[in-house]
Design an enzyme around this catalytic site. Structure first.
Site, mmCIF file in Angstrom:
data_model
loop_
_atom_site.group_PDB
_atom_site.id
_atom_site.type_symbol
_atom_site.label_atom_id
_atom_site.label_comp_id
_atom_site.label_asym_id
_atom_site.label_seq_id
_atom_site.Cartn_x
_atom_site.Cartn_y
_atom_site.Cartn_z
ATOM 1 N N ILE A 1 29.345 41.023 43.148
ATOM 2 C CA ILE A 1 29.731 41.672 44.327
ATOM 3 C C ILE A 1 30.303 43.270 44.367
ATOM 4 O O ILE A 1 29.767 44.026 44.965
ATOM 5 C CB ILE A 1 30.711 40.924 45.208
ATOM 6 C CG1 ILE A 1 30.160 39.334 45.319
ATOM 7 C CG2 ILE A 1 31.012 41.210 46.608
ATOM 8 C CD1 ILE A 1 28.828 39.029 46.181
ATOM 9 N N ASP B 1 36.555 36.539 45.009
ATOM 10 C CA ASP B 1 38.067 36.519 45.227
ATOM 11 C C ASP B 1 38.742 35.421 44.431
ATOM 12 O O ASP B 1 39.885 35.138 44.363
ATOM 13 C CB ASP B 1 38.409 36.271 46.802
ATOM 14 C CG ASP B 1 38.218 37.782 47.291
ATOM 15 O OD1 ASP B 1 37.806 38.724 46.909
ATOM 16 O OD2 ASP B 1 38.108 37.544 48.795
ATOM 17 N N LYS C 1 44.471 35.216 55.002
ATOM 18 C CA LYS C 1 44.501 36.474 55.259
ATOM 19 C C LYS C 1 43.292 37.198 55.949
ATOM 20 O O LYS C 1 43.212 37.928 56.854
ATOM 21 C CB LYS C 1 44.832 37.261 54.110
ATOM 22 C CG LYS C 1 44.652 38.769 54.196
ATOM 23 C CD LYS C 1 44.926 39.525 52.543
ATOM 24 C CE LYS C 1 43.897 39.563 51.625
ATOM 25 N NZ LYS C 1 42.875 40.558 51.968
ATOM 26 N N ASN C 2 42.043 36.874 55.194
ATOM 27 C CA ASN C 2 40.760 37.399 55.501
ATOM 28 C C ASN C 2 40.163 37.046 56.867
ATOM 29 O O ASN C 2 39.099 37.472 57.423
ATOM 30 C CB ASN C 2 39.854 37.534 54.588
ATOM 31 C CG ASN C 2 40.174 38.317 53.226
ATOM 32 O OD1 ASN C 2 41.197 39.171 53.630
ATOM 33 N ND2 ASN C 2 39.518 38.288 52.138
ATOM 34 N N CYS D 1 38.250 52.049 46.068
ATOM 35 C CA CYS D 1 39.373 51.257 45.818
ATOM 36 C C CYS D 1 39.443 50.783 44.405
ATOM 37 O O CYS D 1 38.293 50.631 43.703
ATOM 38 C CB CYS D 1 39.714 49.948 46.859
ATOM 39 S SG CYS D 1 39.165 48.462 46.580
ATOM 40 N N ARG E 1 42.475 48.852 53.395
ATOM 41 C CA ARG E 1 40.814 49.280 53.856
ATOM 42 C C ARG E 1 40.637 48.544 54.847
ATOM 43 O O ARG E 1 39.554 48.772 55.666
ATOM 44 C CB ARG E 1 39.918 49.061 52.824
ATOM 45 C CG ARG E 1 40.390 48.663 51.562
ATOM 46 C CD ARG E 1 38.887 48.607 50.504
ATOM 47 N NE ARG E 1 37.627 48.957 51.149
ATOM 48 C CZ ARG E 1 37.111 50.016 50.927
ATOM 49 N NH1 ARG E 1 37.595 50.850 50.235
ATOM 50 N NH2 ARG E 1 35.797 50.115 51.453
ATOM 51 N N ARG F 1 50.304 41.222 49.152
ATOM 52 C CA ARG F 1 49.328 41.347 50.294
ATOM 53 C C ARG F 1 48.692 40.066 50.835
ATOM 54 O O ARG F 1 48.160 40.052 51.821
ATOM 55 C CB ARG F 1 48.165 42.564 49.900
ATOM 56 C CG ARG F 1 48.797 43.818 49.552
ATOM 57 C CD ARG F 1 47.697 44.784 48.989
ATOM 58 N NE ARG F 1 46.675 44.527 50.029
ATOM 59 C CZ ARG F 1 45.502 44.755 49.593
ATOM 60 N NH1 ARG F 1 45.277 45.153 48.592
ATOM 61 N NH2 ARG F 1 44.313 44.313 50.566
ATOM 62 N N ARG G 1 33.272 50.478 47.288
ATOM 63 C CA ARG G 1 33.166 49.780 48.678
ATOM 64 C C ARG G 1 33.003 50.760 49.735
ATOM 65 O O ARG G 1 33.837 51.015 50.563
ATOM 66 C CB ARG G 1 34.682 49.296 48.748
ATOM 67 C CG ARG G 1 34.899 48.112 47.609
ATOM 68 C CD ARG G 1 36.149 47.457 47.824
ATOM 69 N NE ARG G 1 36.325 46.387 48.854
ATOM 70 C CZ ARG G 1 37.335 45.611 49.394
ATOM 71 N NH1 ARG G 1 38.600 45.960 48.623
ATOM 72 N NH2 ARG G 1 37.023 44.926 50.098
HETATM 73 N N1 EPU Z 1 28.813 47.206 51.004
HETATM 74 C C1 EPU Z 1 28.067 48.032 50.903
HETATM 75 N N2 EPU Z 1 28.291 49.083 52.272
HETATM 76 C C2 EPU Z 1 28.884 48.477 53.160
HETATM 77 C C3 EPU Z 1 29.658 47.368 53.084
HETATM 78 C C4 EPU Z 1 29.494 46.532 52.137
HETATM 79 O O1 EPU Z 1 27.415 48.703 50.191
HETATM 80 O O2 EPU Z 1 28.946 49.289 54.301
HETATM 81 C C5 EPU Z 1 28.709 46.207 49.701
HETATM 82 C C6 EPU Z 1 30.135 46.258 49.155
HETATM 83 O O3 EPU Z 1 30.314 47.290 48.139
HETATM 84 C C7 EPU Z 1 29.925 45.110 48.032
HETATM 85 C C8 EPU Z 1 29.067 44.155 49.240
HETATM 86 O O4 EPU Z 1 28.615 44.958 50.055
HETATM 87 O O5 EPU Z 1 29.272 45.368 46.975
HETATM 88 C C9 EPU Z 1 29.987 43.050 49.859
HETATM 89 O O6 EPU Z 1 31.133 43.483 50.400
HETATM 90 P P1 EPU Z 1 31.835 43.167 52.037
HETATM 91 O O7 EPU Z 1 31.548 44.388 52.806
HETATM 92 O O8 EPU Z 1 31.381 41.722 52.025
HETATM 93 O O9 EPU Z 1 33.183 43.303 51.604
HETATM 94 P P2 EPU Z 1 34.694 43.575 52.505
HETATM 95 O O10 EPU Z 1 34.130 43.188 53.876
HETATM 96 O O11 EPU Z 1 35.035 44.940 52.349
HETATM 97 C C10 EPU Z 1 35.770 41.201 52.308
HETATM 98 C C11 EPU Z 1 36.950 40.708 51.896
HETATM 99 C C12 EPU Z 1 37.473 40.971 50.463
HETATM 100 C C13 EPU Z 1 36.178 40.097 49.824
HETATM 101 C C14 EPU Z 1 34.872 40.542 50.067
HETATM 102 C C15 EPU Z 1 33.664 40.000 49.541
HETATM 103 C C16 EPU Z 1 38.315 41.193 53.910
HETATM 104 C C17 EPU Z 1 39.324 41.689 54.714
HETATM 105 N N3 EPU Z 1 38.181 41.547 52.608
HETATM 106 O O12 EPU Z 1 35.707 42.530 51.940
HETATM 107 O O13 EPU Z 1 38.499 40.471 50.208
HETATM 108 O O14 EPU Z 1 36.388 40.443 48.334
HETATM 109 O O15 EPU Z 1 34.768 40.431 51.724
HETATM 110 O O16 EPU Z 1 33.903 38.395 49.792
HETATM 111 O O17 EPU Z 1 37.729 40.058 54.506
HETATM 112 C C18 EPU Z 1 40.436 40.122 48.992
HETATM 113 O O18 EPU Z 1 40.949 39.545 49.933
HETATM 114 O O19 EPU Z 1 41.258 40.189 47.928
HETATM 115 C C19 EPU Z 1 39.456 40.934 48.909
HETATM 116 C C20 EPU Z 1 38.964 42.077 48.358
#
Ligand code: EPU
Length: 418
Positions: A327, A305, A22-23, A116, A92, A397, A121
């Site tokens: 995380i 995850d 998915k991701n 969320c 998101r 999802r 996030r």
């Molecule tokens: N963060 C910030 N600011 C930002 C972006 C991230 O502070 O602008 C923080 C987040 O709050 C978190 C950390 O950085 O503490 C890492 O978050 P990340 O941005 O890596 O998460 P994401 O890109 O929103 C993706 C996956 C998630 C997975 C996380 C961590 C996708 C679509 N989603 O989310 O997947 O948990 O990386 O590996 O790729 C899931 O599939 O169930 C899922 C939640």
């Protein structure tokens, strides 16, 4: 709304085939916005989230069709640059269109995702990175409007913590920018590598794949891509843990064992037998599971995850286990539901202390987010008695045909209308 009914305490046995990730699929689909024409993406899972991003692409003017697990997407004539609140609030990851739309159209308006279930996030890294690359940002009415005068320009973008979708957004913005972009402390997840492969096949110039420093030389134009989505490492991990928790032996096929370095070692330390081949993993549980500690980390550390699912394995281990989530700040919502099934877990700050016991018992529980829901399924498969899991739209999802796949392992799982 549907619910899952699982009769547990049955050993799992057989073979289970993993779908595309998915991701990985979500950013690959978003990246088709970068170049006009027909793109081909293989091994795309048919999930609620992949359907949502395709609806979003349709609203932008793209056309698509599905042939089995292959998606054909045409982004020739885009006629809209807005991702509405209605779509972003359901997923998101819709934020992934921000970078490519800005790069291709010079303007985009995307709803801010808000908090969320698993944490605040924020998307400040995405916005900061685009600003460094010359975008003007205007935040109003819950939307961010990003514009750029002529084109984005290269710059140095540093993430305080590696962000997966943040890295992907900046990558997609930078490939058509003027000059060189350097992303420092970039996320190293395999899904980012899959996107880099796609972008390179489109004509992008990117160095540093797999490292935390990505160097991108912008090009003027890109061509459509043909790419295969990598196997879903979280789906793989979920089924390995399910077999370890319920007992039995199984082979998880069509996966990439090298994408799960932390999990396979942790499962071995817990006493499971894990045998890896090039594209499959055999798992069995010869004896009672030993307790282990885990701490979630960005890749190649232990994935957040899989934290909820691993916690279920520890509820049936010998001794105490400490599970630390680094995380997301609110990713223990499965704990209250697992306690309803008899688990003994205490939360202390960002750690959960799990006391292993002999058995879990079936109960009526509620899914709260995608991975928490998966952990309830794992618990239900091992539990004595019947478990009813409501709100399983969360599961849909991210897990393709979970009930059907588990039935191939001999699990007694059925769906019913609530
Ligand atoms: N963060 C910030 N600011 C930002 C972006 C991230 O502070 O602008 C923080 C987040 O709050 C978190 C950390 O950085 O503490 C890492 O978050 P990340 O941005 O890596 O998460 P994401 O890109 O929103 C993706 C996956 C998630 C997975 C996380 C961590 C996708 C679509 N989603 O989310 O997947 O948990 O990386 O590996 O790729 C899931 O599939 O169930 C899922 C939640």
């Amino acid at each position: 709304m549907d619910k899952l009914i699982i009769e547990g305490a049955r050993k799992l046995q057989g073979e289970i085939r993993i779908s595309g990730a998915k991701n990985a699929a979500l950013p690959l689909i978003a990246a088709t916005l970068l170049a006009p024409g027909w793109h081909v993406i293989h091994n795309v899972p048919d999930l609620r989230d992949t359907r949502t991003i395709l609806v979003l692409l349709e609203t932008l003017g793209a056309k698509w069709q599905r042939e089995g697990s292959t998606l054909l997407i045409n982004t020739e004539s885009l006629n809209n640059f807005e991702a509405s609140y209605d779509l972003v609030k359901t997923m998101r990851a819709s934020i992934l269109v921000l970078g490519p739309l800005l790069a291709r159209m010079g303007k985009t308006r995307v709803s801010l995702p808000g908090g969320c279930a698993i944490g605040a996030r924020p998307i400040d890294f995405h916005l900061q990175g685009l600003k460094i690359m010359g975008a003007t940002l205007d935040l109003q009415d819950g939307y961010v409007t990003a514009t750029v005068k002529k084109h984005l320009t290269g710059g140095h973008v540093y993430f305080d913590v590696p962000s997966v979708t943040g890295t992907e957004n900046i990558l997609m913005a930078s490939v058509l920018a003027k000059g060189e972009t350097v992303i420092k402390n970039a996320a190293r997840e395999p899904e980012v590598g899959n996107l880099i492969d796609m972008l390179i096949s489109m004509g992008a110039k990117i160095d540093g794949k797999g490292s935390d420093r990505l160097i991108i030389q912008g090009v003027k134009k890109l061509k459509p891509a043909e790419i295969t989505t990598i196997p879903d490492r979280i789906e793989t991990g979920t089924y390995l843990i399910a077999v370890g928790t319920a007992g039995g032996e199984a082979t998880v096929t069509n996966c990439n064992p090298s994408h799960l370095p932390a999990l396979t070692e942790k499962l071995r330390a817990a006493g499971l037998i894990i045998k890896e081949s090039e594209d499959s993993i055999y798992v069995s549980r010869p004896a009672k599971v030993q307790s282990i500690d885990i701490k979630t980390q960005p890749y190649p550390g232990f994935p957040t995850d899989l934290q909820a699912q691993l916690m279920v394995l520890m509820t049936l281990a010998n001794g105490l286990s400490v599970i630390t989530e680094t995380i997301f700040e609110n990713r223990f919502m499965h704990v209250a539901e697992l306690k309803r099934m008899g688990a003994e877990i205490k939360i202390n700050g960002n750690s959960a202390i799990v006391k292993g016991m002999d058995q879990l018992t079936g109960a009526r529980v509620m899914a709260t987010d995608l991975r928490a829901s998966a952990s309830l399924v794992v618990a239900a498969l091992a539990a004595h008695g019947t478990t009813e899991i409501s709100r399983i739209y969360h599961l849909e999802r991210g897990y393709e045909d979970m009930a059907g796949k588990l039935q191939t392992l001999g699990a007694r799982v059925r769906r019913e209308k609530e």
